[in-house]
Design an enzyme around this catalytic site. Sequence first.
Site, PDB file in Angstrom:
ATOM      1  N   GLY A   1     -43.302 -30.046 -48.819  1.00  0.00           N
ATOM      2  CA  GLY A   1     -41.869 -29.911 -48.642  1.00  0.00           C
ATOM      3  C   GLY A   1     -41.545 -29.752 -47.172  1.00  0.00           C
ATOM      4  N   SER A   2     -40.767 -28.726 -46.806  1.00  0.00           N
ATOM      5  CA  SER A   2     -40.566 -28.333 -45.410  1.00  0.00           C
ATOM      6  C   SER A   2     -39.139 -27.888 -45.135  1.00  0.00           C
ATOM      7  CB  SER A   2     -40.917 -29.448 -44.412  1.00  0.00           C
ATOM      8  OG  SER A   2     -42.244 -29.858 -44.580  1.00  0.00           O
ATOM      9  N   ASN A   3     -39.006 -27.089 -44.058  1.00  0.00           N
ATOM     10  CA  ASN A   3     -37.734 -26.786 -43.424  1.00  0.00           C
ATOM     11  C   ASN A   3     -37.784 -27.315 -42.000  1.00  0.00           C
ATOM     12  OD1 ASN A   3     -36.713 -25.029 -45.593  1.00  0.00           O
ATOM     13  ND2 ASN A   3     -38.268 -23.583 -44.890  1.00  0.00           N
TER      14      ASN A   3
END
Length: 767
Positions: A212-214
């Site tokens: 995923g990630s931010n």
Amino acid sequence: MKLKPAALIALALVAAVMVVVRTDVPALADDGRYSAEIRRTEYGIPHISAKDYGGLGFGYGYAFAQDNLCVLASWVVTLRGERSRYFGPQAKSDEPVRPVANLVSDVYYKSVADSGVVARLLARRAPLGPTDELRRLVDGYVAGYNRYLERTGVANLPDPTCRGKAWVGPITATDIWNNLLDLSRMTGIGGMKEYVVGEAAAEGPERRPAAGSNAWALGRRATRDGHGMVLADPHFPWNGIRRFYQVQLTIPGVLDVSGGSLYGTPVVQIGHNATMAWTHTVSHAQRFTLYQLDLVDRTSYRVDGRTEPMGRQEVQVTLQDGTVVDHLLHTSRYGPVLAAGQTGKVAYALADANAGNLRAADEWLAMARARDLTQLRAAQSTYQGMPFVHTLATDAGGSAYFADTSMVPHVTDAQAERCGKPSPIPGLEEYVLDGSTSACLWGRDRDAVVPGIFGPASRPRLTRADYVANSNNTFWMTNPSAPLTGYPRVFGKARTELEPRPRVSLDMIAQRRSGADGLGAPGFTLETLQATVQGKRNHTFELMRSDLPALCRDSTLTTSAGKRVDVREACRTLREWNGRATLDGQGAILWREFFQRLGRPTKPGEPVYSPWRVPFDPERPVATPRGLKSDDPVVRLALADAVAAFQAGGIPLTLTPGQAQHYSSIPIPGCTEGEGCFDRVRMRGALGADGRYPEVDTGSTFMMAVELTPAGPRTRTILTYSLSADPSSPHHTDQTVLFSRGQWVTERFTEAEIAADPKLRTSTVSG
């Protein structure tokens, strides 16, 4: 011995002429010699410098082998399709995102090798094939890895995981090219191996990838001093080949980049140089489509009224006892023919936009050399190789940039409507198109480097002076002040409900810009950026806590088993909790166990229940949904069941993340994706009777906060699982301890900063 094929299957884009790629020839430099300097600063972080790309790759391969040889050695066995030979056909593979049986893995990867796709790509000129610089980097990387192995010896490797193992040996350039190709295919055909090999689970694929990630790119209007800033927070697996390795790569006057590099890749994927920084998040745009084939018989199909024969490929896999297993594979003009959904009349083929994509590594290398956003955009337009990620970046001028430049099949909304067919696979969200007519082939943009994908001008992008942000939401809410709309749905949907994690991300930025978060004057500094992203806010609790008193009016509630339970202590625990999943957050685990029960269907086949009191409003996407249906029987039942589960196991309702979550016996803070935690964690399994979850296996990985000042970059990093997977290494968990405590590492980027490290270790390697 021959086994019947499980299904008619194939590999995407298999050419009529099959080329066998050799994997037994180590890479050599033109002059047969490399040289590099490896300097290691605190926590073992390597800073590698050389006079050319071959030497740089050599130093990188050598340093990486010192820390993580066993992981790459095991993965090379996977890429060569030899896991059944060494570990047995039924054991699970070492794929960190979606493990499959070794035999399934071997059939797939043998298919890739035997198809000759890598050899054909290597025979092409850049940008379709690799540049000379990347070829030298790969060759050097392989030579450096092999040099370390030669010097150390398999029997003397420090890591007991592979010390003395028969499956450890020299690697080849082909292995690294295959790894780069496999990375591109990760969210396409690489995640559908069981369907290619005919061993798919009945419940359908896991559509949401573990990765995923931010990411935030902060422009001059969002920062207190007017500097560009980047936050990188990729959420990838904590074990295996998809881990990040922290490194600085330098060729004086040519390249100087620092950041995170995925195992087995000789380029930095997320990082910065002196004047620019960038990061990525996984885009949930589609990577592939299925095509429904109109069968003539089991080995041919019709297109535009004409019969086309399927291609054939026979794959051989060797088992532990020496038995050779044959699998017959079939392909279509679109790609592999899948087992799922086959009848006497139709079959389905998979077309992957990344099936022949080796361009990503060159794009990352060009981005690392870019001095500003103009040059970064030029690099992305030249190579068009980002496989499945958004790009967020800023430069010293303080502009913030977002783009989904990933590989997306060129399918317009009109074409999807005209050519759409029912899906043969439960839960599959990708388009299924009519394969009986060439009118349903993917389209082509004039500015696309290869046919069948959208070109740069057609992709979602936004440049701002304040900020752009993404937490795996679609492009729509990159910045709520400038919603992006009007793009084909294959990129994702606009005006749809944001999940809690993207919502808390945008709220964190808004509160810091206004100064409402208690961290001082408005605007980001490097220090307030660090504090903001490690706040451990649980956004679903924040959005629902005002309705908890109504839920807790009754002192006892009834469980789904008909048992009455006293919920007063649970309500008191939640009332006193501050809503943050810190190590000592009493109430954090109780809330999770309660909230997770809210999303479960009450009966088999029923849709997922929505607990929100105020439903989603597309005109207020950041503020809705909110509130808790506190009087709803489903909500009351969820709290009763959660409390009963704690009581049955003798688990205190005040259980904290520090007590329940761990990695290598180190307590890990944070909460899960569904709860709306920014730097999320994931564990595969339920809370045990001992009050502990299985070990954390996914979450924040290489966190990087960069401020691009006129004097150069100021950077803080943390590699959550540390630099080395070797349990005997002093750098196996040293940064994990820091992450547990909420601490960061001050990056050393300049020559003066590196030289000033009191723990500096320098070595020169050659071969």
